[in-house]
Design a protein around this motif. Structure first.
Motif, short mmCIF file in Angstrom:
data_model
loop_
_atom_site.label_atom_id
_atom_site.label_comp_id
_atom_site.label_asym_id
_atom_site.label_seq_id
_atom_site.Cartn_x
_atom_site.Cartn_y
_atom_site.Cartn_z
N LEU A 1 74.40 19.12 9.66
CA LEU A 1 73.94 18.28 10.61
C LEU A 1 75.21 18.15 11.83
O LEU A 1 74.61 17.93 12.79
N VAL B 1 69.20 21.98 11.27
CA VAL B 1 68.47 20.95 10.54
C VAL B 1 68.47 21.37 9.04
O VAL B 1 67.80 22.25 8.60
N TYR C 1 61.78 13.96 8.48
CA TYR C 1 61.13 14.13 9.84
C TYR C 1 59.61 13.63 9.77
O TYR C 1 58.87 13.97 8.77
N THR D 1 65.93 13.57 10.50
CA THR D 1 67.19 14.31 10.89
C THR D 1 66.83 15.71 10.14
O THR D 1 67.78 16.51 10.15
N ARG E 1 69.44 14.29 16.85
CA ARG E 1 69.49 13.09 16.17
C ARG E 1 70.66 13.38 15.04
O ARG E 1 71.46 12.38 14.65
N GLY E 2 70.43 14.58 14.52
CA GLY E 2 71.66 14.85 13.44
C GLY E 2 72.78 14.99 13.91
O GLY E 2 73.69 14.44 13.14
N GLN F 1 74.72 11.55 13.80
CA GLN F 1 74.96 10.76 12.78
C GLN F 1 76.35 10.80 12.72
O GLN F 1 77.18 11.81 12.86
#
Length: 479
Positions: A391, A396, A412, A420, A456-457, A460
């Motif tokens: 991540l 992914v 997802y 993520t 998005r990953g 984190q």
């Protein structure tokens, strides 16, 4: 100020065989130094690199009665990142070429280590409020603390926490040998204490006698209370529910940082990965002799090759998956049958599969940075660090919903455009294949959505900062 002593069998950068070493080497740095005096104690293995051993400061030595005679206990110290590391020296036990060897011998040396950890405390002038024990190698520390050391006023206020990193490994042997070796009294070897299925069990002793028990993800806490995941200790862990907590592992965001990682062909950040990440892919393709194509999906695996990691699922469907448009880059060693499987596919599909049957930390960073997706179809996974690193590097994860994988990878959702990574629930090869193909379809047919998944990953936060705060709260409760 609260005083905390970590006791473990390994720690980066001194000695590493698995994820435990990453935890011990990283987590202590992240505690608030104004509030917590955190120190670490390890065995002084001869296989620790000479540059560290030669700079250790001698503190003291004494003799301790263990397994029938007085044995040498040397104490050395090394400071790193502001954390004092103490090393227990005994060449009879710690001079092998690797930290672990024959199982019975390991039980003897880690029994010695557990007793020595408590015995050195007056010599180093450190009276911890909490001794934080990690895995079965230190399972006897809470036992010794509440038995042979209990009458000594120096130890009476000390508390202990037992952290389970992998419940499968427990440290078991027949009771008579362990009793003779450790010098622990007869009353401890009963079914409500150290005895489990007619053997003595180090980890069980730690679970019974520690004030708190933790493990490395919230989902794994619930899983190990069931017979399937509980490795025959599920009833005991269920009984300890009120004092049993899950705190997710983190990763060191300084060490794993695509913005300045020296191992990468091209550094990148969350703001420029769309342009720069693909350079890592094409350079790795060239290095490994794969077809050079920045648009071809690349899936990575960095792992020990065992059933626990889901390699039997991969074995079942890999031939069928080879009809798909992706490249597979594998790094790691393990069971012979899995190594042979990847060798076979690398020879049969040299433009699509690269089997790297060794381990290199720097090379693993290249894979994390170059790949589009990262496969982890584990049977069980207490926490897992690889999906957190993936991540961080904009790769992914494709995972099975178990333990820490379930807690860290949000599936997802194409309708809400959230998540993520990709995940599947049942331990089933065709269910895994279906989710891999779903990930492929998103990658090829909706690149905008794929890039949003990556973004998005990368945003984190699975740094140790988050986990350290949770441990601090636990320490505060206990003291």
């Amino acid at each position: 100020m609260k005083k905390i002593l970590f006791a473990a069998s390994e720690s980066v950068p001194f000695i590493k065989t698995g994820g435990l070493a990453d935890v011990i080497g990283s987590l202590p740095k992240y505690f608030d130094k104004e509030e917590y005096d955190v120190r670490v104690v390890l065995p002084k293995y001869m296989c620790i690199p000479e540059n560290y051993r030669s700079e250790m400061e001698y503190i003291s030595h004494f003799y301790m009665y263990y397994n029938g005679r007085n044995r040498y206990v040397g104490i050395l110290k090394y400071e790193l990142n502001g954390i004092p590391y103490y090393f227990i020296d005994n060449e009879e036990y710690f001079s092998g070429p690797t930290p672990y060897s024959d199982h019975f011998y390991d039980l003897e040396k880690f029994g010695f280590f557990s007793k020595a950890v408590l015995s050195i405390l007056p010599s180093i002038d450190f009276q911890p409020d909490i001794i934080h024990c990690h895995d079965w190698h230190t399972g006897l520390i809470p036992v010794y603390l509440r038995s042979l050391f209990a009458a000594d006023l120096f130890y009476t206020s000390m508390r202990s926490i037992m952290t389970i990193h992998n419940l499968r490994f427990q440290g078991t042997w027949n009771i008579e040998d362990i009793k003779r070796m450790t010098g622990l009294p007869d009353y401890l070897f009963t079914p409500d204490k150290l005895e489990a299925y007619k053997d003595a069990n180090y980890l069980k002793g730690g679970i019974v006698y520690a004030d708190y028990v933790t493990t490395v993800s919230e989902s794994y806490v619930e899983e190990v209370k069931t017979p399937f995941y509980g490795e025959k200790l599920d009833k005991l862990l269920w009984a300890r529910s009120n004092n049993f907590f899950g705190i997710l592992n983190g990763i060191d965001y300084d060490e794993f940082n695509p913005a300045d990682d020296p191992a990468l062909y091209q550094n990148f950040t969350v703001s420029d990965f769309r342009k720069k990440k693909k350079k890592n892919k094409t350079e790795l393709q060239k290095e490994l002799g794969l077809t050079v194509d920045p648009h071809m999906m690349m899936i990575g695996i960095v792992s020990r090759m065992t059933d626990q990691k889901g390699f039997d699922l991969i074995q079942r469907v890999l031939e069928e998956l080879m009809t798909d448009e992706f490249q597979l880059v594998v790094l790691g060693t393990g069971e012979w049958s899995y190594e042979e499987m990847f060798k076979h596919f690398a020879e049969k599909y040299p433009c699509k599969v690269s089997a790297n049957l060794f381990y290199s930390e720097a090379f693993s960073h290249k894979i994390y940075a170059a790949c589009d997706a990262f496969l982890m179809p584990s049977l069980f996974e207490p926490c897992g660090l690889s999906q957190l690193i993936a991540l961080r590097y904009g790769t992914v994860p494709i995972v099975r919903e178990t333990g820490g994988l379930k807690d860290t990878v949000v599936p997802y959702n194409e309708y809400e455009n959230t998540g993520t990574g990709f995940s599947f629930r049942n331990y089933n090869a065709h269910e895994m294949m279906k989710i891999i193909r779903y990930a492929e379809s998103v990658y090829y047919d909706n690149r905008r959505r794929w890039n949003q998944l990556v973004e998005r990953g990368m945003k984190q936060d699975f740094s140790w900062n988050v986990s350290a705060k949770k441990y601090e709260k636990l320490y505060d409760q206990l003291t």
